[in-house]
Design a protein around this motif. Structure first.
Motif, PDB file in Angstrom:
ATOM      1  N   THR A  37       0.836  -0.945   0.095  1.00  0.00           N
ATOM      2  CA  THR A  37      -0.238   0.032   0.061  1.00  0.00           C
ATOM      3  C   THR A  37       0.816   1.031   0.049  1.00  0.00           C
ATOM      4  OG1 THR A  37      -0.469  -0.177   2.086  1.00  0.00           O
ATOM      5  CG2 THR A  37      -1.850  -1.231   0.635  1.00  0.00           C
ATOM      6  N   GLU A  66      -7.361   0.580   1.284  1.00  0.00           N
ATOM      7  CA  GLU A  66      -8.231   1.483   0.696  1.00  0.00           C
ATOM      8  C   GLU A  66      -7.786   2.524   0.061  1.00  0.00           C
ATOM      9  OE1 GLU A  66     -11.113   2.954   3.407  1.00  0.00           O
ATOM     10  OE2 GLU A  66     -11.916   0.350   3.743  1.00  0.00           O
ATOM     11  N   ARG A  67      -6.969   2.842   0.061  1.00  0.00           N
ATOM     12  CA  ARG A  67      -6.312   4.226  -0.260  1.00  0.00           C
ATOM     13  C   ARG A  67      -4.943   3.939  -1.961  1.00  0.00           C
ATOM     14  NH1 ARG A  67      -1.391   6.003   0.425  1.00  0.00           N
ATOM     15  NH2 ARG A  67      -1.769   4.895   2.754  1.00  0.00           N
ATOM     16  N   VAL A  69      -6.410   0.566  -3.369  1.00  0.00           N
ATOM     17  CA  VAL A  69      -6.945   0.285  -3.864  1.00  0.00           C
ATOM     18  C   VAL A  69      -7.868   1.328  -5.194  1.00  0.00           C
ATOM     19  CG1 VAL A  69      -9.134  -0.864  -4.679  1.00  0.00           C
ATOM     20  CG2 VAL A  69      -7.202  -1.374  -2.706  1.00  0.00           C
ATOM     21  N   ALA A  70      -7.521   1.942  -4.418  1.00  0.00           N
ATOM     22  CA  ALA A  70      -8.578   3.702  -5.236  1.00  0.00           C
ATOM     23  C   ALA A  70      -7.468   4.013  -6.402  1.00  0.00           C
ATOM     24  CB  ALA A  70      -8.778   4.954  -4.027  1.00  0.00           C
ATOM     25  N   LEU A  71      -6.409   4.322  -5.788  1.00  0.00           N
ATOM     26  CA  LEU A  71      -4.882   4.926  -5.948  1.00  0.00           C
ATOM     27  C   LEU A  71      -5.117   3.935  -7.896  1.00  0.00           C
ATOM     28  CD1 LEU A  71      -2.493   6.655  -6.919  1.00  0.00           C
ATOM     29  CD2 LEU A  71      -0.910   5.328  -5.715  1.00  0.00           C
ATOM     30  N   LYS A  73      -7.134   2.078  -9.350  1.00  0.00           N
ATOM     31  CA  LYS A  73      -8.320   1.970 -10.329  1.00  0.00           C
ATOM     32  C   LYS A  73      -7.631   2.955 -10.677  1.00  0.00           C
ATOM     33  CE  LYS A  73     -11.151  -1.423  -8.283  1.00  0.00           C
ATOM     34  NZ  LYS A  73     -12.383  -1.314  -6.423  1.00  0.00           N
ATOM     35  N   SER A  74      -7.990   3.685 -10.232  1.00  0.00           N
ATOM     36  CA  SER A  74      -7.607   5.475 -11.594  1.00  0.00           C
ATOM     37  C   SER A  74      -6.627   5.651 -12.404  1.00  0.00           C
ATOM     38  CB  SER A  74      -7.273   6.948 -10.216  1.00  0.00           C
ATOM     39  OG  SER A  74      -6.334   7.042  -9.678  1.00  0.00           O
ATOM     40  N   GLN A  75      -5.877   4.454 -11.865  1.00  0.00           N
ATOM     41  CA  GLN A  75      -4.296   4.183 -12.917  1.00  0.00           C
ATOM     42  C   GLN A  75      -5.421   3.416 -14.623  1.00  0.00           C
ATOM     43  OE1 GLN A  75      -1.149   3.788 -10.536  1.00  0.00           O
ATOM     44  NE2 GLN A  75      -0.638   6.016  -9.693  1.00  0.00           N
TER      45      GLN A  75
END
Ligand code: NAP
Length: 274
Positions: A37, A66-67, A69-71, A73-75
């Motif tokens: 992470t 969570e942070r 995963v969000a990063l 996904k945004s890529q």
């Protein structure tokens, strides 16, 4: 005659390009990266994901998972996240089960987690310190490998990459037990490679130098220490996590298909010799 030779060369170049992109692709592969992470683990997840792998990221804290995963996904990276403290057996099992349920198999393990609860003279380190360091940095790397091997075998092979350190070659001052644990990973790589080659699983290791992450901030934030350190470097700067992530991903691709049992040092040119 020249025209046909040129045509032939052009065809070969195009075929070569096609082969290269095919060899560096990890499309359809599932990669577990421990402690991913932040820092080097996150960079490894990015590098594997950019090459098409579905990455499974984890660490101890849910908010960090969570942070990350969000990063990712945004890529545009295919990602699954779960908590896992690699020092705990039930967490390791849960990481494998989550991966199997959500991704259907396992092709790659990057064993990246490490702790260092002790700074000082090695003779001042306690049994508790040694138990903690060896349990997280070495034993869990082996136990994670043992858990993934049957699933890699089912898929016809796979890749394991351990994250060691330049300190594994030359113990760092005040980091004696941690350095010894990193030397053990060089041995673990060599011990596993011949046995797992029979299942078409390659086992390699990366030994970073000083990389700009939270883990090493005591080194790179201190100008005096860094000035002294830079004397040992050919490339006079700290490394970036991406410069390790890319090497880890390379080792997992077909471009590295004849490499096993090796440790690649990525140190900006520091002398590394046991
Ligand atoms: P980092 O940026 O501080 O990241 C550490 C990551 O590990 C975080 O995601 C953290 O998240 C997770 N983590 C910590 N303990 C864990 C545990 N017991 N189980 C699962 N996850 C855990 O560190 P880094 O510099 O990238 O270090 C990664 C690896 O590179 C380590 O093996 C380290 O020894 C090696 N290395 C680093 C350097 C360097 O200069 N940075 C040099 C040589 C080798 P949570 O807090 O949520 O658990």
């Amino acid at each position: 005659m020249f025209r046909s030779a040129f045509r032939c060369l052009k065809t070969n170049l195009v075929a070569g390009q096609r082969t290269m992109s095919h060899q560096s692709s990890l499309a359809g592969k599932v990669a577990i990266i421990t402690a991913s992470t932040d820092g080097i683990g996150l960079a490894a997840a990015q590098a594997l994901g950019e090459r098409g792998a579905h990455v499974v990221v984890s660490s101890r804290r849910q908010a960090n998972v969570e942070r990350a995963v969000a990063l990712l996904k945004s890529q545009g990276i295919q990602v699954t996240g779960t908590t896992c403290n690699v020092g705990r057996g039930e967490d390791r099992e849960k990481l494998i089960q989550t991966t199997l349920e959500q991704c259907g198999g396992i092709d790659i393990l990057v064993s990246n987690a490490a702790v260092n609860p002790f700074f000082g003279n090695i003779l001042d380190s306690t049994e508790e310190v040694w138990d903690k360091i060896l349990s997280v940095n070495v034993k869990s790397a082996f136990l994670m490998t043992k858990l993934v091997v049957p699933h890699m075998s089912k898929r016809g092979g796979g890749n394991v990459v351990f994250v060691s350190s330049v300190a594994g070659y030359q113990p760092m001052q005040a980091l004696g037990p941690y350095s010894v644990s990193k030397t053990a990973l060089l041995g673990l790589t060599k011990a596993l490679a011949p046995e797992l080659a029979q299942s078409n699983i390659r086992v390699n290791c990366v030994a970073p130098g000083v990389i700009k992450t939270r883990f090493s901030n005591a080194l790179w934030e201190n100008e005096d220490i860094m000035e002294e350190f830079k004397k040992q470097l050919s490339i006079k700067r700290v490394g970036q996590p991406e410069e390790i992530g890319g090497v880890i991903a390379f080792l997992c691709t077909e471009e590295a298909s004849y490499i096993t049992g090796e440790t690649i040092t990525v140190t900006g040119g520091m002398g590394c010799r046991l």
